[in-house]
Scaffold this motif. Structure first.
Motif, PDB file in Angstrom:
ATOM      1  N   LEU A   1       0.831  -1.205   0.000  1.00 13.77           N
ATOM      2  CA  LEU A   1       0.000   0.000   0.000  1.00 13.77           C
ATOM      3  C   LEU A   1       0.864   1.253   0.000  1.00 13.77           C
ATOM      4  N   ALA A   2       1.910   1.257   0.830  1.00 12.87           N
ATOM      5  CA  ALA A   2       2.799   2.423   0.867  1.00 12.87           C
ATOM      6  C   ALA A   2       3.427   2.670  -0.499  1.00 12.87           C
ATOM      7  N   PHE A   3       3.827   1.588  -1.177  1.00  7.62           N
ATOM      8  CA  PHE A   3       4.420   1.742  -2.507  1.00  7.62           C
ATOM      9  C   PHE A   3       3.382   2.242  -3.506  1.00  7.62           C
ATOM     10  N   ASN A   4       2.174   1.690  -3.462  1.00 13.86           N
ATOM     11  CA  ASN A   4       1.126   2.131  -4.391  1.00 13.86           C
ATOM     12  C   ASN A   4       0.757   3.596  -4.162  1.00 13.86           C
ATOM     13  N   VAL A   5       0.730   4.004  -2.898  1.00 22.13           N
ATOM     14  CA  VAL A   5       0.436   5.411  -2.590  1.00 22.13           C
ATOM     15  C   VAL A   5       1.545   6.311  -3.133  1.00 22.13           C
ATOM     16  N   ALA A   6       2.794   5.884  -2.950  1.00 29.62           N
ATOM     17  CA  ALA A   6       3.910   6.677  -3.479  1.00 29.62           C
ATOM     18  C   ALA A   6       3.851   6.764  -4.998  1.00 29.62           C
ATOM     19  N   THR A   7       3.495   5.652  -5.644  1.00 30.92           N
ATOM     20  CA  THR A   7       3.365   5.654  -7.103  1.00 30.92           C
ATOM     21  C   THR A   7       2.257   6.599  -7.550  1.00 30.92           C
ATOM     22  N   ALA A   8       1.112   6.530  -6.856  1.00 35.26           N
ATOM     23  CA  ALA A   8       0.010   7.428  -7.189  1.00 35.26           C
ATOM     24  C   ALA A   8       0.386   8.884  -6.949  1.00 35.26           C
ATOM     25  N   PHE A   9       1.155   9.126  -5.892  1.00 37.28           N
ATOM     26  CA  PHE A   9       1.605  10.486  -5.593  1.00 37.28           C
ATOM     27  C   PHE A   9       2.497  11.011  -6.715  1.00 37.28           C
ATOM     28  N   LEU A  10       3.438  10.170  -7.172  1.00 38.60           N
ATOM     29  CA  LEU A  10       4.292  10.567  -8.296  1.00 38.60           C
ATOM     30  C   LEU A  10       3.472  10.823  -9.548  1.00 38.60           C
ATOM     31  N   GLN A  11       2.438  10.011  -9.763  1.00 41.21           N
ATOM     32  CA  GLN A  11       1.605  10.189 -10.953  1.00 41.21           C
ATOM     33  C   GLN A  11       0.865  11.514 -10.902  1.00 41.21           C
ATOM     34  N   ILE A  12       0.406  11.889  -9.707  1.00 43.52           N
ATOM     35  CA  ILE A  12      -0.269  13.189  -9.564  1.00 43.52           C
ATOM     36  C   ILE A  12       0.696  14.323  -9.880  1.00 43.52           C
ATOM     37  N   LEU A  13       1.917  14.226  -9.346  1.00 48.49           N
ATOM     38  CA  LEU A  13       2.911  15.268  -9.614  1.00 48.49           C
ATOM     39  C   LEU A  13       3.234  15.349 -11.096  1.00 48.49           C
ATOM     40  N   LEU A  14       3.388  14.192 -11.737  1.00 52.93           N
ATOM     41  CA  LEU A  14       3.673  14.173 -13.177  1.00 52.93           C
ATOM     42  C   LEU A  14       2.536  14.810 -13.960  1.00 52.93           C
ATOM     43  N   ASN A  15       1.323  14.438 -13.647  1.00 54.86           N
ATOM     44  CA  ASN A  15       0.169  14.998 -14.371  1.00 54.86           C
ATOM     45  C   ASN A  15       0.049  16.500 -14.147  1.00 54.86           C
ATOM     46  N   ASN A  16       0.368  16.960 -12.940  1.00 53.40           N
ATOM     47  CA  ASN A  16       0.350  18.405 -12.684  1.00 53.40           C
ATOM     48  C   ASN A  16       1.394  19.124 -13.527  1.00 53.40           C
ATOM     49  N   GLU A  17       2.572  18.525 -13.652  1.00 52.29           N
ATOM     50  CA  GLU A  17       3.612  19.144 -14.468  1.00 52.29           C
ATOM     51  C   GLU A  17       3.191  19.194 -15.931  1.00 52.29           C
ATOM     52  N   GLN A  18       2.533  18.146 -16.401  1.00 53.79           N
ATOM     53  CA  GLN A  18       2.072  18.136 -17.786  1.00 53.79           C
ATOM     54  C   GLN A  18       0.983  19.186 -18.015  1.00 53.79           C
ATOM     55  N   VAL A  19       0.176  19.434 -17.005  1.00 51.55           N
ATOM     56  CA  VAL A  19      -0.816  20.511 -17.098  1.00 51.55           C
ATOM     57  C   VAL A  19      -0.111  21.859 -17.256  1.00 51.55           C
ATOM     58  N   LYS A  20       0.945  22.073 -16.452  1.00 47.53           N
ATOM     59  CA  LYS A  20       1.673  23.340 -16.526  1.00 47.53           C
ATOM     60  C   LYS A  20       2.288  23.543 -17.913  1.00 47.53           C
ATOM     61  N   VAL A  21       2.871  22.481 -18.449  1.00 51.83           N
ATOM     62  CA  VAL A  21       3.474  22.590 -19.783  1.00 51.83           C
ATOM     63  C   VAL A  21       2.406  22.906 -20.820  1.00 51.83           C
ATOM     64  N   ASN A  22       1.275  22.232 -20.730  1.00 53.21           N
ATOM     65  CA  ASN A  22       0.196  22.488 -21.687  1.00 53.21           C
ATOM     66  C   ASN A  22      -0.405  23.880 -21.518  1.00 53.21           C
ATOM     67  N   GLU A  23      -0.452  24.382 -20.290  1.00 48.03           N
ATOM     68  CA  GLU A  23      -0.964  25.737 -20.072  1.00 48.03           C
ATOM     69  C   GLU A  23      -0.053  26.768 -20.741  1.00 48.03           C
ATOM     70  N   VAL A  24       1.258  26.582 -20.612  1.00 51.80           N
ATOM     71  CA  VAL A  24       2.198  27.504 -21.255  1.00 51.80           C
ATOM     72  C   VAL A  24       2.043  27.441 -22.768  1.00 51.80           C
ATOM     73  N   GLN A  25       1.834  26.226 -23.298  1.00 51.79           N
ATOM     74  CA  GLN A  25       1.671  26.094 -24.740  1.00 51.79           C
ATOM     75  C   GLN A  25       0.405  26.809 -25.207  1.00 51.79           C
ATOM     76  N   VAL A  26      -0.699  26.687 -24.439  1.00 53.23           N
ATOM     77  CA  VAL A  26      -1.938  27.375 -24.806  1.00 53.23           C
ATOM     78  C   VAL A  26      -1.728  28.882 -24.776  1.00 53.23           C
ATOM     79  N   LYS A  27      -1.039  29.380 -23.742  1.00 51.86           N
ATOM     80  CA  LYS A  27      -0.792  30.821 -23.646  1.00 51.86           C
ATOM     81  C   LYS A  27       0.081  31.301 -24.807  1.00 51.86           C
ATOM     82  N   LEU A  28       1.077  30.508 -25.143  1.00 51.25           N
ATOM     83  CA  LEU A  28       1.964  30.894 -26.244  1.00 51.25           C
ATOM     84  C   LEU A  28       1.210  30.924 -27.567  1.00 51.25           C
TER      85      LEU A  28
END
Length: 485
Positions: free
Chosen positions: A174-201
């Motif tokens: 469970l601890a490993f799965n939670v850590a994996t899910a946490f990393l996935q959330i961070l990754l998806n947030n970063e991809q949102v930021k990149v896409n937001e900059v692309q939309v603004k550009l």
């Protein structure tokens, strides 16, 4: 923002995108209150302070990885199921120990009789009506049963220890799965930021192109191309935002957290500065050797084999004679018992006079019972072999998983190195394209293609970095049964 850490603000052409500054970020809510409502400077400062306080209060209720793990360990349904299984094994062990204590049972019966029955005085049948009752105590115990009960207790004790390791495995997983899910959330947030900059550009380029179309400097098709690109970028942004929602839902499922409860991850300052073992220090055989000592499933499998061995001995003992002890006390009372003088005999006197005591030894010799004992013994012996196969299969899978994880980590590192080179090349190509586009030497389609390649390369690099972290953390998990970020 991780995107600016990887790419740098210099990579964003401020001439094409004047809305992006080389400085701090400004809240869109504050700009709305300031420009649209035309508030005064003093009132604006007050609102800024209030808004900052509210934002600070909300930001405090964030979920760090440690908080997620701790909450999940207390509330996860699968872990609770494993706790129940361990508790059931403990109760079974407790009962097998209590079975060593001799059994004691008591009974009381009473009834009313009307009709012909033996007379206590004459011992002849007469018509009569009377009330009678009796009480008894019976005791049974085992003296010797070829250690069947002792082996049963030992088997149940090994089951309890095995379930303890299974509970540890459930918590570690469970601890490993939670850590994996946490990393996935961070990754998806970063991809949102990149896409937001692309939309603004793209939006900034579109606004600039509209002015050039009005001035007659560029054809109207350039505007249409950018409008199509903006629609495509907006779709990618929506997809990225939805991926964040889905990854948060997955985290809430691990936490057993209400889906209507807000979840804001506590994002580390720099996720890529986390301490990690070097890949050349994580050889598969070394990791597997450490896992043989630390992996709870390996320990659980060994205990299950020992439990099956003891259960076999306990079952085999049932084919041999067993010696037991038994005792009983019995007394009766009836209201038709009279003395020679015709007076009813009191209750206490009847109980005392009719009291009977008995104690004895019993030898039980199994002769023929449809071969049930032999069949049960054969099944118990086969079960030992079955548990050994389970152990071997689990070890085989563990070794395969470790080798697979190592191969994936090697590939992830190579992919990250390649994506880093790709970003550098795409950035250089984009810088040249921007200069040519500003001078009117490149059409919009080619410029958009170059821009898209840069953003795709940046997203690939971020994804590759997270993927490498995940693969290395997986190897660390197999080696140490611990996970940390």
């Amino acid at each position: 923002m991780l995107y600016t850490q990887l790419v740098g603000y210099d990579a964003i052409p401020t001439k094409i995108l004047p809305s992006i500054k080389k400085g701090g970020k400004v809240s869109s809510q504050l700009l709305y209150f300031w420009h649209v409502m035309r508030i005064s400077r003093i009132t604006g400062v007050i609102l800024i302070l209030l808004f900052a306080n509210i934002t600070s209060a909300v930001a405090q209720d964030t979920w760090s990885l440690q908080r997620c793990v701790d909450y999940a360990l207390q509330n996860n349904l699968q872990v609770k199921q494993q706790v129940v299984q361990k508790r059931l094994a403990e109760l079974t062990l407790q009962q097998s120990r209590l079975n060593l204590i001799p059994g004691l049972n008591g009974s009381m019966n009473g009834g009313y009789t009307d009709g012909r029955s033996p007379s206590p005085q004459t011992n002849t049948y007469v018509n009569q009506s009377y009330f009678s009752s009796n009480a008894s105590l019976n005791m049974q115990g085992s003296i010797f049963n070829w250690f069947s009960k002792a082996n049963t207790i030992a088997a149940n004790r090994f089951d309890v220890e095995s379930n303890s390791f299974l509970l540890e495995k459930a918590r570690n997983d469970l601890a490993f799965n939670v850590a994996t899910a946490f990393l996935q959330i961070l990754l998806n947030n970063e991809q949102v930021k990149v896409n937001e900059v692309q939309v603004k550009l793209t939006s900034s380029n579109l606004e600039n192109t509209k002015k050039l179309v009005i001035a007659g400097s560029v054809p109207e098709s350039n505007q249409a191309d950018l409008e199509a690109q903006l629609a495509s970028d907006s779709t990618s942004l929506v997809t990225a935002q939805n991926n964040v929602i889905l990854s948060i839902l997955q985290m809430k499922a691990y936490l057993n957290l209400g889906f209507d409860i807000p979840f804001q991850p506590d994002i580390p300052e720099n996720i890529f500065s986390l301490p990690m073992a070097r890949l050349d220090e994580m050889a598969p055989e070394m990791v597997y050797s450490a896992a043989q000592t630390n992996y709870p499933l390996v320990k659980s499998d060994e205990l299950k084999i020992q439990s099956a061995t003891k259960a076999y001995k306990a079952t085999r003992a049932q084919m041999y004679p067993s010696l037991g002890i038994n005792g009983a006390m019995y007394t009766t009372y009836a209201n038709n018992f009279f003395t020679l003088a015709g007076k009813p005999i009191p209750f206490n006197d009847q109980v005392s006079n009719n009291l009977q005591k008995q104690i004895g030894l019993g030898l039980s010799i199994p002769i023929f019972g449809g071969w049930q004992a032999r069949t049960a013994t054969s099944k118990a012996k086969v079960n030992i072999y079955s548990q050994q196969l389970v152990r071997d299969l689990d070890n085989q899978k563990l070794k395969q998983d470790i080798y697979t994880a190592h191969a994936n980590a090697v590939a992830a590192l190579q992919k990250y190195n390649a994506s880093t080179t790709g970003v550098m090349a795409a950035q250089k190509s984009y810088d040249f394209a921007t200069k040519r586009f500003n001078l009117g030497l490149m059409n919009t389609i080619d410029y958009i293609t170059t821009q898209s390649k840069l953003f795709r390369a940046q997203i690939d690099k971020v994804s590759a970095q997270y993927d490498y972290i995940f693969k290395m953390k997986l190897l660390e998990y197999y080696r140490d049964q611990k996970i940390s970020l």
